[in-house]
Write a protein that holds these residues in place. Structure first.
Motif, short mmCIF file in Angstrom:
data_model
loop_
_atom_site.label_atom_id
_atom_site.label_comp_id
_atom_site.label_asym_id
_atom_site.label_seq_id
_atom_site.Cartn_x
_atom_site.Cartn_y
_atom_site.Cartn_z
N PHE A 65 -9.62 -67.70 16.86
CA PHE A 65 -8.20 -67.92 17.14
C PHE A 65 -8.05 -69.25 17.87
O PHE A 65 -8.60 -69.42 18.97
CB PHE A 65 -7.63 -66.77 17.98
N PRO A 66 -7.34 -70.21 17.30
CA PRO A 66 -7.21 -71.52 17.95
C PRO A 66 -6.12 -71.50 19.02
O PRO A 66 -4.94 -71.35 18.71
CB PRO A 66 -6.83 -72.45 16.79
N THR A 67 -6.51 -71.65 20.25
CA THR A 67 -5.56 -71.65 21.35
C THR A 67 -5.24 -73.09 21.73
O THR A 67 -6.14 -73.87 21.99
CB THR A 67 -6.15 -70.92 22.58
N LEU A 68 -3.96 -73.39 21.73
CA LEU A 68 -3.52 -74.72 22.15
C LEU A 68 -3.31 -74.69 23.64
O LEU A 68 -2.47 -73.94 24.15
CB LEU A 68 -2.21 -75.11 21.44
N THR A 69 -4.11 -75.48 24.34
CA THR A 69 -3.98 -75.54 25.79
C THR A 69 -3.72 -76.97 26.21
O THR A 69 -4.57 -77.83 26.08
CB THR A 69 -5.26 -75.04 26.48
N PHE A 70 -2.52 -77.21 26.63
CA PHE A 70 -2.17 -78.48 27.27
C PHE A 70 -0.93 -78.30 28.07
O PHE A 70 -0.32 -77.30 28.12
CB PHE A 70 -2.04 -79.64 26.30
N SER A 126 -1.26 -82.84 29.64
CA SER A 126 -0.62 -81.95 30.60
C SER A 126 -0.92 -82.45 32.00
O SER A 126 -1.69 -83.38 32.20
CB SER A 126 -1.14 -80.52 30.44
N ASN A 127 -0.33 -81.78 32.97
CA ASN A 127 -0.58 -82.13 34.37
C ASN A 127 -1.78 -81.39 34.93
O ASN A 127 -2.19 -81.63 36.05
CB ASN A 127 0.66 -81.82 35.20
N ARG A 128 -2.30 -80.44 34.15
CA ARG A 128 -3.45 -79.66 34.62
C ARG A 128 -4.75 -80.42 34.40
O ARG A 128 -4.81 -81.37 33.64
CB ARG A 128 -3.50 -78.33 33.86
N ASN A 129 -5.80 -79.96 35.05
CA ASN A 129 -7.12 -80.55 34.85
C ASN A 129 -7.59 -80.27 33.44
O ASN A 129 -7.38 -79.17 32.92
CB ASN A 129 -8.13 -79.99 35.86
N PRO A 130 -8.25 -81.24 32.78
CA PRO A 130 -8.71 -81.02 31.41
C PRO A 130 -9.74 -79.89 31.35
O PRO A 130 -10.59 -79.75 32.22
CB PRO A 130 -9.34 -82.34 31.01
N THR A 131 -9.65 -79.08 30.32
CA THR A 131 -10.58 -77.99 30.08
C THR A 131 -11.28 -78.24 28.76
O THR A 131 -10.81 -79.05 27.95
CB THR A 131 -9.84 -76.64 30.01
N PRO A 132 -12.39 -77.55 28.49
CA PRO A 132 -13.05 -77.72 27.19
C PRO A 132 -12.11 -77.38 26.03
O PRO A 132 -12.15 -78.03 24.99
CB PRO A 132 -14.23 -76.76 27.25
N GLU A 133 -11.23 -76.38 26.22
CA GLU A 133 -10.29 -76.03 25.16
C GLU A 133 -9.31 -77.18 24.90
O GLU A 133 -8.94 -77.44 23.78
CB GLU A 133 -9.51 -74.76 25.52
N ALA A 134 -8.89 -77.84 25.97
CA ALA A 134 -7.96 -78.95 25.83
C ALA A 134 -8.63 -80.14 25.14
O ALA A 134 -7.98 -80.89 24.41
CB ALA A 134 -7.40 -79.36 27.18
#
Length: 149
Positions: free
Chosen positions: A144-149, A117-125
């Motif tokens: 609950f698995p959250t897809l973050t990207f 993604s264009n966002r800063n990487p997070t631990p979830e990502a």
């Protein structure tokens, strides 16, 4: 006044510089974005991640939301499977325990070589990073698995 040959020379030089600039811009575009084939591979891998996250979320809802005493199945029913967007093969489901499982896919790219993604990487990502080739993601049905990207 400039002669005709000087004007033609200037036109040829300008045309050469303009052509070189266009070629450089195209090359820079491929370097930054990748080839169209590479972009298709990245898009397919993003779809694989989305499919895996959705399947994991469905398992979370089904086995946590109904009765937490029901263990995960050893195999998934065909109607509960999701399929790879290019090969049309089902993603691999592996039951590890009553509450944990893996979902596996074969990826066309290594996610460390491109940003998801264009966002800063997070631990979830970070959880969704994968190498090129077969890779499995481990899940706990209680989370609950959250897809973050």
């Amino acid at each position: 006044m400039a002669s005709v040959s000087e004007s033609q020379g200037f036109d040829r030089a300008f045309a050469g510089v303009a052509t070189a600039a266009v070629i450089a811009a195209i090359a820079a575009g491929f370097w930054v974005l990748g080839t169209p084939g590479r972009q298709r591979d990245i898009a397919a891998d993003r779809q694989r991640l989305q499919d895996i996250a959705t399947l994991a979320q469905q398992l979370h809802e089904r086995y946590l939301g109904t009765n937490s005493d029901i263990p995960l199945p050893t195999t998934l029913e065909p109607e509960n499977l999701r399929y790879d967007p290019l090969t049309n093969q089902p993603y691999e489901y592996i039951r590890l325990s009553d509450r944990t499982f893996e979902l596996c896919a074969t990826f066309d790219t290594d996610s460390s070589t491109h940003r998801l993604s264009n966002r800063n990487p997070t631990p979830e990502a970070q959880r969704w990073q994968h190498p090129e080739g077969r890779h499995c993601f481990e899940f706990d049905v209680n989370e609950f698995p959250t897809l973050t990207f």
